[in-house]
Structures are given as structure tokens and as C-alpha cells.
Design a protein around this motif. Structure first.
Motif, short mmCIF file in Angstrom:
data_model
loop_
_atom_site.label_atom_id
_atom_site.label_comp_id
_atom_site.label_asym_id
_atom_site.label_seq_id
_atom_site.Cartn_x
_atom_site.Cartn_y
_atom_site.Cartn_z
N MET A 1 0.84 -1.20 0.00
CA MET A 1 0.00 0.00 0.00
C MET A 1 0.88 1.25 0.00
O MET A 1 1.87 1.30 0.70
N ASP A 2 0.46 2.25 -0.77
CA ASP A 2 1.22 3.50 -0.82
C ASP A 2 1.16 4.22 0.52
O ASP A 2 0.16 4.18 1.23
N THR A 3 2.26 4.90 0.86
CA THR A 3 2.31 5.77 2.02
C THR A 3 2.36 7.21 1.54
O THR A 3 3.03 7.53 0.55
N PHE A 4 1.66 8.10 2.24
CA PHE A 4 1.60 9.50 1.86
C PHE A 4 2.28 10.34 2.94
O PHE A 4 1.91 10.27 4.12
N VAL A 5 3.26 11.12 2.52
CA VAL A 5 4.06 11.92 3.44
C VAL A 5 3.57 13.36 3.40
O VAL A 5 3.50 13.99 2.34
N LEU A 6 3.21 13.89 4.55
CA LEU A 6 2.72 15.26 4.69
C LEU A 6 3.80 16.08 5.35
O LEU A 6 4.29 15.74 6.43
N THR A 7 4.17 17.20 4.71
CA THR A 7 5.30 17.98 5.20
C THR A 7 5.23 19.40 4.66
O THR A 7 4.31 19.76 3.91
N PHE A 8 6.20 20.23 5.06
CA PHE A 8 6.37 21.55 4.46
C PHE A 8 6.86 21.42 3.03
O PHE A 8 7.64 20.53 2.70
N ALA A 9 6.44 22.33 2.18
CA ALA A 9 7.11 22.51 0.90
C ALA A 9 8.46 23.18 1.16
O ALA A 9 8.58 24.04 2.02
N LYS A 10 9.46 22.74 0.41
CA LYS A 10 10.81 23.31 0.54
C LYS A 10 11.22 23.92 -0.79
O LYS A 10 10.52 23.80 -1.79
N ASP A 11 12.37 24.59 -0.79
CA ASP A 11 12.83 25.27 -2.00
C ASP A 11 12.85 24.32 -3.20
O ASP A 11 12.49 24.71 -4.31
N ARG A 12 13.26 23.10 -2.98
CA ARG A 12 13.36 22.15 -4.09
C ARG A 12 11.99 21.74 -4.65
O ARG A 12 11.90 21.16 -5.73
N ASP A 13 10.91 22.06 -3.90
CA ASP A 13 9.56 21.71 -4.34
C ASP A 13 8.90 22.80 -5.16
O ASP A 13 7.82 22.57 -5.73
N ILE A 14 9.50 23.99 -5.23
CA ILE A 14 8.80 25.15 -5.77
C ILE A 14 8.37 24.96 -7.22
O ILE A 14 7.20 25.21 -7.57
N ALA A 15 9.26 24.52 -8.07
CA ALA A 15 8.91 24.36 -9.48
C ALA A 15 7.78 23.35 -9.66
O ALA A 15 6.81 23.58 -10.39
N ASP A 16 7.91 22.22 -8.97
CA ASP A 16 6.89 21.18 -9.05
C ASP A 16 5.56 21.68 -8.50
O ASP A 16 4.48 21.45 -9.08
N LEU A 17 5.61 22.40 -7.39
CA LEU A 17 4.40 22.91 -6.75
C LEU A 17 3.72 23.97 -7.60
O LEU A 17 2.49 23.98 -7.74
N TYR A 18 4.50 24.86 -8.18
CA TYR A 18 3.92 25.91 -9.03
C TYR A 18 3.18 25.29 -10.21
O TYR A 18 2.06 25.68 -10.54
N SER A 19 3.79 24.30 -10.85
CA SER A 19 3.15 23.63 -11.97
C SER A 19 1.91 22.89 -11.52
O SER A 19 0.86 22.94 -12.17
N PHE A 20 1.99 22.20 -10.39
CA PHE A 20 0.89 21.40 -9.88
C PHE A 20 -0.33 22.25 -9.54
O PHE A 20 -1.46 21.91 -9.88
N LEU A 21 -0.09 23.39 -8.89
CA LEU A 21 -1.19 24.15 -8.34
C LEU A 21 -1.64 25.31 -9.20
O LEU A 21 -2.85 25.56 -9.34
N PHE A 22 -0.72 26.03 -9.80
CA PHE A 22 -1.08 27.28 -10.45
C PHE A 22 -1.01 27.23 -11.97
O PHE A 22 -1.36 28.21 -12.63
N GLU A 23 -0.59 26.12 -12.54
CA GLU A 23 -0.65 25.97 -13.99
C GLU A 23 -1.70 24.95 -14.40
O GLU A 23 -1.83 24.61 -15.56
N ASN A 24 -2.47 24.45 -13.42
CA ASN A 24 -3.53 23.51 -13.77
C ASN A 24 -4.78 24.29 -14.17
O ASN A 24 -4.90 25.48 -13.88
N PRO A 25 -5.73 23.64 -14.82
CA PRO A 25 -6.88 24.37 -15.37
C PRO A 25 -8.01 24.63 -14.38
O PRO A 25 -9.06 25.12 -14.78
N ASP A 26 -7.82 24.33 -13.10
CA ASP A 26 -8.89 24.52 -12.12
C ASP A 26 -9.20 26.01 -11.96
O ASP A 26 -8.37 26.77 -11.47
N VAL A 27 -10.40 26.42 -12.33
CA VAL A 27 -10.76 27.83 -12.29
C VAL A 27 -11.13 28.28 -10.88
O VAL A 27 -11.39 29.47 -10.66
N ASN A 28 -11.15 27.36 -9.93
CA ASN A 28 -11.56 27.71 -8.58
C ASN A 28 -10.42 28.17 -7.69
O ASN A 28 -10.64 28.64 -6.58
#
Length: 214
Positions: A1-28
Motif C-alpha cells: 500500500m502506498d504511504t503519503f508523506v505530509l510535510t512543508f514545501a521546501k525550495d526544491r519543491d517550488i517548481a513542481d508545486l507551481y506547476s501542480f497548483l497554479f498551472e492547472n486548469p482549475d478555475v476555482n
């Protein structure tokens, strides 16, 4: 079974996070620019969930501090990838964010959240945490607030949202619900979670709960 790790975003996550959250088509979602995102990450205000072992980013949220004319903290950016919904990931991530926010700041200011009238998705999660609607159907001129440009507006250019607020006693409930996630390996529930945050422990939660004793 997959494990899900919950943590702070760090500098190395910024590019991935920006694409994931703010370049997706969700208008909400209010779209924040890259410098704003970097500031949130550097202030340890952005929380993420990654799946092990492939390190896939599957969910995020942030707790933004008051700034400028804003006098309230805001829980925002709550988003779970479609393929991973229905497993409690968004709810657990936001629970961790709210509880940890209290541990770190003991806030006296309100914690609010904005939800578009057209968006039912986050309402159950917020209400499960104890948020209640404070101001219903508030209108915001789309062109005047950065990050709303992509949202649907009425003929006069307004976007409508409910403003939720977390009553202060609800922090106690959040802290109590965090305890089994911290004290039991992988949370002891159906979806295995691992929380990776400094100073998050049974001892720090117990100490914070004393704030709510009569």
C-alpha cells in the motif's frame, strides 16, 4: 500500500508545486505568482503531500499570514489531484495545517477561507474542520485582485465567494484529531500517512491543548 508523506514545501519543491497548483486548469483556485509562492514556501506556510515511493505530488494547501490590508490568516490553495480524491488526503493535509498553525503561532487573529459559490469541493473538508460561513456571497471585482483573472465572473466583472471562518475552540478539536496521526505509526487508519514536521509531537500537542482547559 502506498504511504503519503505530509510535510512543508521546501525550495526544491517550488517548481513542481507551481506547476501542480497554479498551472492547472482549475478555475476555482486563486493563482499566486512565483515570488508569492516562494515567500510562502520560505516562511514554512505551504504544506504538501507526496506519495512514496515515487515522490509524486498529490495535494497541497497553505496558511498565509496577514499582510498589507489583510488582518486575518487564510487557509487556501487546498487541492488534491483528481486520481487521489476520496482517500482523506485533502482533509488530513488541511487538518495538519490548521493544527500546526496553532502550535507555531497561537493565533489571536481569525483563520478564514474563501470558497467560490460555484465550487462545492472544499466545503465538506472545511466544515469537517469546524469552519463556518461568516460572510455569504461576498463579491470581488476580478480585475482588482491578482490571481482571479482566470475565474468566471458576472457581466459586471464580479466573482462571488463565501467567506468561512474557524472559531477559536475548533483549534482544540483539530489538535485532538492530530494526536493519533502523530502517536500511531502511519496514522492507524485506512490511508497510511506519515507526518514530517519539526516540533510536531504528542508532547507539543498536549502542551497546546492546555490552552483550552477551563
Amino acid at each position: 500500500m502506498d504511504t503519503f508523506v505530509l510535510t512543508f514545501a521546501k525550495d526544491r519543491d517550488i517548481a513542481d508545486l507551481y506547476s501542480f497548483l497554479f498551472e492547472n486548469p482549475d478555475v476555482n483556485l486563486r493563482r499566486r505568482d512565483l515570488p508569492d509562492l516562494q515567500n510562502l514556501v520560505e516562511s514554512h506556510s505551504f504544506y504538501i503531500c507526496r506519495r512514496e515511493p515515487d515522490n509524486r505530488l498529490v495535494a497541497s494547501c497553505y496558511v498565509a499570514a496577514p499582510s498589507g490590508d489583510d488582518l486575518e490568516w487564510e487557509l487556501g490553495g487546498l487541492f488534491t489531484e483528481l486520481d487521489f480524491r476520496g482517500h482523506g488526503i485533502g482533509g488530513t493535509l488541511s487538518l495538519m495545517a490548521v493544527g500546526y498553525h496553532y502550535l507555531m503561532h497561537q493565533p489571536s487573529e481569525d483563520l478564514i477561507a474563501h470558497v467560490l459559490l460555484s465550487n462545492p469541493d472544499p466545503r465538506h473538508t472545511l466544515e469537517d474542520l469546524g469552519f463556518v460561513i461568516r460572510d455569504a456571497g461576498q463579491k470581488y471585482r476580478r480585475e482588482e485582485i491578482p490571481g482571479l483573472e482566470h475565474m468566471d465572473a458576472d457581466a459586471d466583472g464580479y466573482v462571488y465567494a463565501d467567506v468561512y471562518v474557524l472559531p477559536h475552540p475548533a483549534y482544540r478539536v483539530a489538535l485532538e484529531r492530530l494526536l493519533p496521526l502523530v502517536s500511531t505509526p502511519y496514522g492507524g487508519g485506512g490511508t497510511p500517512f506519515r507526518l514530517d514536521l519539526p516540533l510536531l509531537s504528542v508532547e507539543t500537542i498536549d502542551a497546546a491543548l492546555k490552552d483550552f482547559q477551563d
